[in-house]
Design an enzyme around this catalytic site. Structure first.
Site, PDB file in Angstrom:
ATOM      1  N   ARG A  23      10.958  19.868   5.927  1.00  0.00           N
ATOM      2  CA  ARG A  23       9.466  19.875   5.726  1.00  0.00           C
ATOM      3  C   ARG A  23       9.091  19.028   4.300  1.00  0.00           C
ATOM      4  NH1 ARG A  23       5.829  23.043   8.863  1.00  0.00           N
ATOM      5  NH2 ARG A  23       6.953  23.363  10.841  1.00  0.00           N
ATOM      6  N   ARG A  27       2.465  18.137   3.544  1.00  0.00           N
ATOM      7  CA  ARG A  27       1.055  18.099   2.740  1.00  0.00           C
ATOM      8  C   ARG A  27       0.921  18.436   1.339  1.00  0.00           C
ATOM      9  NH1 ARG A  27      -1.574  22.664   6.817  1.00  0.00           N
ATOM     10  NH2 ARG A  27       0.353  23.374   6.777  1.00  0.00           N
ATOM     11  N   ARG A  36      -3.067  11.324   6.281  1.00  0.00           N
ATOM     12  CA  ARG A  36      -3.612  12.342   7.160  1.00  0.00           C
ATOM     13  C   ARG A  36      -5.071  12.067   7.227  1.00  0.00           C
ATOM     14  NH1 ARG A  36      -4.331  18.256   6.901  1.00  0.00           N
ATOM     15  NH2 ARG A  36      -3.394  19.245   8.896  1.00  0.00           N
ATOM     16  N   ASP A  73       7.708  16.276  15.221  1.00  0.00           N
ATOM     17  CA  ASP A  73       7.475  17.627  15.360  1.00  0.00           C
ATOM     18  C   ASP A  73       8.300  18.193  16.531  1.00  0.00           C
ATOM     19  OD1 ASP A  73       5.981  20.065  14.136  1.00  0.00           O
ATOM     20  OD2 ASP A  73       6.229  20.788  16.316  1.00  0.00           O
ATOM     21  N   TYR A 149       7.376  28.759  22.378  1.00  0.00           N
ATOM     22  CA  TYR A 149       6.194  28.188  22.554  1.00  0.00           C
ATOM     23  C   TYR A 149       5.696  27.819  23.839  1.00  0.00           C
ATOM     24  CZ  TYR A 149       6.276  27.624  17.452  1.00  0.00           C
ATOM     25  OH  TYR A 149       6.209  27.998  16.088  1.00  0.00           O
TER      26      TYR A 149
HETATM   27  O1  CP3 Z   1      11.186  18.310   7.730  1.00  0.00           O
HETATM   28  C1  CP3 Z   1      10.430  17.742   8.107  1.00  0.00           C
HETATM   29  O2  CP3 Z   1       9.701  17.054   7.051  1.00  0.00           O
HETATM   30  C2  CP3 Z   1      10.590  16.803   9.356  1.00  0.00           C
HETATM   31  C3  CP3 Z   1       9.404  16.904  10.324  1.00  0.00           C
HETATM   32  C4  CP3 Z   1       9.125  18.403  10.867  1.00  0.00           C
HETATM   33  C5  CP3 Z   1       7.849  18.829  11.027  1.00  0.00           C
HETATM   34  N1  CP3 Z   1       7.919  19.926  11.885  1.00  0.00           N
HETATM   35  C6  CP3 Z   1       6.587  18.246  10.381  1.00  0.00           C
HETATM   36  C7  CP3 Z   1       5.348  19.124  10.485  1.00  0.00           C
HETATM   37  C8  CP3 Z   1      10.256  19.111  11.243  1.00  0.00           C
HETATM   38  C9  CP3 Z   1      11.683  19.085  11.424  1.00  0.00           C
HETATM   39  C10 CP3 Z   1       9.323  20.332  11.954  1.00  0.00           C
HETATM   40  C11 CP3 Z   1       9.788  21.421  12.716  1.00  0.00           C
HETATM   41  C12 CP3 Z   1       9.087  22.489  13.477  1.00  0.00           C
HETATM   42  N2  CP3 Z   1       7.816  22.475  13.847  1.00  0.00           N
HETATM   43  C13 CP3 Z   1       9.585  23.954  13.545  1.00  0.00           C
HETATM   44  C14 CP3 Z   1      10.690  24.247  13.042  1.00  0.00           C
HETATM   45  C15 CP3 Z   1      11.152  24.233  11.900  1.00  0.00           C
HETATM   46  C16 CP3 Z   1      10.587  25.384  11.009  1.00  0.00           C
HETATM   47  O3  CP3 Z   1       9.553  25.227  10.261  1.00  0.00           O
HETATM   48  O4  CP3 Z   1      10.827  26.540  11.364  1.00  0.00           O
HETATM   49  C17 CP3 Z   1       8.576  24.672  13.993  1.00  0.00           C
HETATM   50  C18 CP3 Z   1       8.713  26.027  14.435  1.00  0.00           C
HETATM   51  C19 CP3 Z   1       7.541  23.697  14.328  1.00  0.00           C
HETATM   52  C20 CP3 Z   1       6.178  23.924  15.039  1.00  0.00           C
HETATM   53  C21 CP3 Z   1       5.062  23.707  13.811  1.00  0.00           C
HETATM   54  N3  CP3 Z   1       4.408  22.331  13.646  1.00  0.00           N
HETATM   55  C22 CP3 Z   1       4.372  24.672  13.088  1.00  0.00           C
HETATM   56  C23 CP3 Z   1       4.424  26.017  13.006  1.00  0.00           C
HETATM   57  C24 CP3 Z   1       3.463  23.731  12.279  1.00  0.00           C
HETATM   58  C25 CP3 Z   1       2.524  24.489  11.286  1.00  0.00           C
HETATM   59  C26 CP3 Z   1       1.292  24.488  11.711  1.00  0.00           C
HETATM   60  C27 CP3 Z   1       0.361  24.654  10.321  1.00  0.00           C
HETATM   61  O5  CP3 Z   1      -1.097  24.845  10.628  1.00  0.00           O
HETATM   62  O6  CP3 Z   1       0.722  24.671   9.096  1.00  0.00           O
HETATM   63  C28 CP3 Z   1       3.624  22.503  12.410  1.00  0.00           C
HETATM   64  C29 CP3 Z   1       2.832  21.331  12.050  1.00  0.00           C
HETATM   65  C30 CP3 Z   1       3.629  20.482  11.209  1.00  0.00           C
HETATM   66  N4  CP3 Z   1       5.118  19.947  11.347  1.00  0.00           N
HETATM   67  C31 CP3 Z   1       3.290  20.035   9.948  1.00  0.00           C
HETATM   68  C32 CP3 Z   1       4.421  19.131   9.532  1.00  0.00           C
HETATM   69  C33 CP3 Z   1       4.551  17.958   8.281  1.00  0.00           C
HETATM   70  C34 CP3 Z   1       2.212  19.960   9.169  1.00  0.00           C
HETATM   71  C35 CP3 Z   1       1.130  19.245   9.799  1.00  0.00           C
HETATM   72  C36 CP3 Z   1      -0.175  18.973   8.800  1.00  0.00           C
HETATM   73  O7  CP3 Z   1      -1.027  19.970   8.612  1.00  0.00           O
HETATM   74  O8  CP3 Z   1      -0.487  18.090   8.396  1.00  0.00           O
END
Ligand code: CP3
Length: 341
Positions: A23, A27, A36, A73, A149
């Site tokens: 990640r 943010r 964003r 994602d 999901y």
């Molecule tokens: O690692 C990286 O920087 C690469 C990009 C990446 C994201 N998500 C960007 C993202 C990767 C590899 C993921 C994987 C991901 N997404 C997983 C598996 C890894 C883990 O963390 O367990 C899962 C379960 C998801 C599903 C998902 N997407 C969730 C649960 C969330 C969080 C929602 C929240 O309200 O915070 C996301 C959103 C997400 N994916 C963000 C990012 C940078 C945050 C988006 C934002 O709020 O700007």
């Protein structure tokens, strides 16, 4: 000069232990928040190749990590399979339409891996600007984690709906997993063809399953993905990461190169099991990044355990949004400094 990260994946000697953070494009970076605000929403950011490239490269510029990870994602692929996706503040990702029966699975779009072309375009743009010494990691979710999901519709505490399927209709679930696996293999292959230097499969909810069911419903499919990728792309490292399954590790094998270790699993315990058969990636508790002292303590300890062994520094799960950037930079610099040979 080769890429330090790729060399470490294959267990070759490197000038220091490479480091990146799960990640890392997110943010906690003010430059991420700026983009964003401009774009307005996360999903639109992931669908714009120029934005994808810009954000992917931010942690390279800011932190000098050894690998960039594609900004996208794991849920973009199931979205392209036909399940509309939205992110809600305080809840996270939501699919309003979910998978309930055979018909739902048959209706899933098998062209998803082609429809997701914004990812491939993004990768090509990233590779134009990524320094030669750095690697680009492409990724997908594991079929099990993506399916949780697709079946539950959102993040879950009990996984009651999909686990009901595990015990009452395993055939249906295997059908879904087969379809997601097929799409995932094609998706990752196209990421490689577009320029990804390594690929990683994220299995965040593997730990929702008891041991025997974990291997049947998650690990087997991850192994199948790894095997297929290694068959076609020998020089591309494959990284597998399952969260919450440290106690099942002694049964994990397969044709992959790197195993991600979560922060619940002691690194010496993992090393004891895997020796130098795989490169181990991890595993500092991400909340240690709130304190430089706590960060230093962990980095030194992990470096000591992994000295002389196959290792890539990382966190044991994703970095949190309110971590000071300065501390993230401190972590990255320190990992390289204490392992310089
Ligand atoms: O690692 C990286 O920087 C690469 C990009 C990446 C994201 N998500 C960007 C993202 C990767 C590899 C993921 C994987 C991901 N997404 C997983 C598996 C890894 C883990 O963390 O367990 C899962 C379960 C998801 C599903 C998902 N997407 C969730 C649960 C969330 C969080 C929602 C929240 O309200 O915070 C996301 C959103 C997400 N994916 C963000 C990012 C940078 C945050 C988006 C934002 O709020 O700007």
């Amino acid at each position: 000069m080769g890429k330090v990260f790729v060399d470490a994946c294959f267990g070759k000697e490197t000038p220091y232990t490479p480091v990146w953070m799960m990640r890392q494009a997110g943010r906690y970076l003010p430059e991420y928040m700026e983009v964003r605000r401009k774009v307005g929403n996360f999903l639109d950011m992931t669908r714009n190749p120029e934005i994808v490239a810009e954000i992917t490269l931010q942690p390279i510029k800011r932190l000098d990590v050894d690998a960039a990870i594609l900004f996208s994602d794991i849920l973009n692929l199931p979205m392209e399979m036909g399940l509309p996706l939205r992110f809600e503040k305080g809840v996270g990702p939501i699919f309003d339409k979910t998978i309930n029966d055979e018909k739902d699975i048959e209706e899933l779009d098998e062209r998803a891996y082609e429809k997701i072309s914004y990812v491939y375009k993004g990768i090509k743009l990233i590779k134009k600007d990524l320094p030669e010494s750095k690697a680009l990691i492409g990724f997908s979710g594991s079929p099990w984690t993506v399916s949780t999901y697709m079946v539950e519709g959102r993040g879950s505490k009990q996984y009651a709906k999909i686990k009901k399927m595990v015990y009452t209709n395993p055939k249906l679930l295997h059908k879904l997993l087969d379809k997601v696996t097929d799409q995932t293999i094609k998706y990752l292959s196209k990421q490689i063809e577009s320029g990804a230097d390594a690929i990683m499969v994220f299995d965040s909810w593997g730990g929702a399953l008891e041991r025997e069911k974990f291997f049947e419903f998650s690990w087997e499919y991850m192994k199948e993905i790894a095997k297929s990728i290694k068959q076609n792309y020998k020089n591309i490292p494959v990284i597998l990461f399952s969260k919450g399954v440290g106690l099942y590790m002694s049964d994990m094998d397969g044709e992959f190169d790197v195993l991600g270790i979560d922060w619940n699993t002691p690194m010496d315990y993992a090393l004891d099991i895997f020796k130098d058969n795989y490169t181990l990636q991890g595993n500092m508790d991400p909340t240690r990044l709130y304190s430089k002292e706590a960060t230093k303590e962990a980095v030194i300890k992990i470096a000591e355990i992994m000295k002389g062994h196959r290792h890539i520094f990382n966190l044991g799960h994703g970095i949190l949004p309110d971590v000071p950037v300065e501390n993230a930079k401190y972590f990255v610099d320190l990992c390289k400094e204490v392992t310089r040979r």
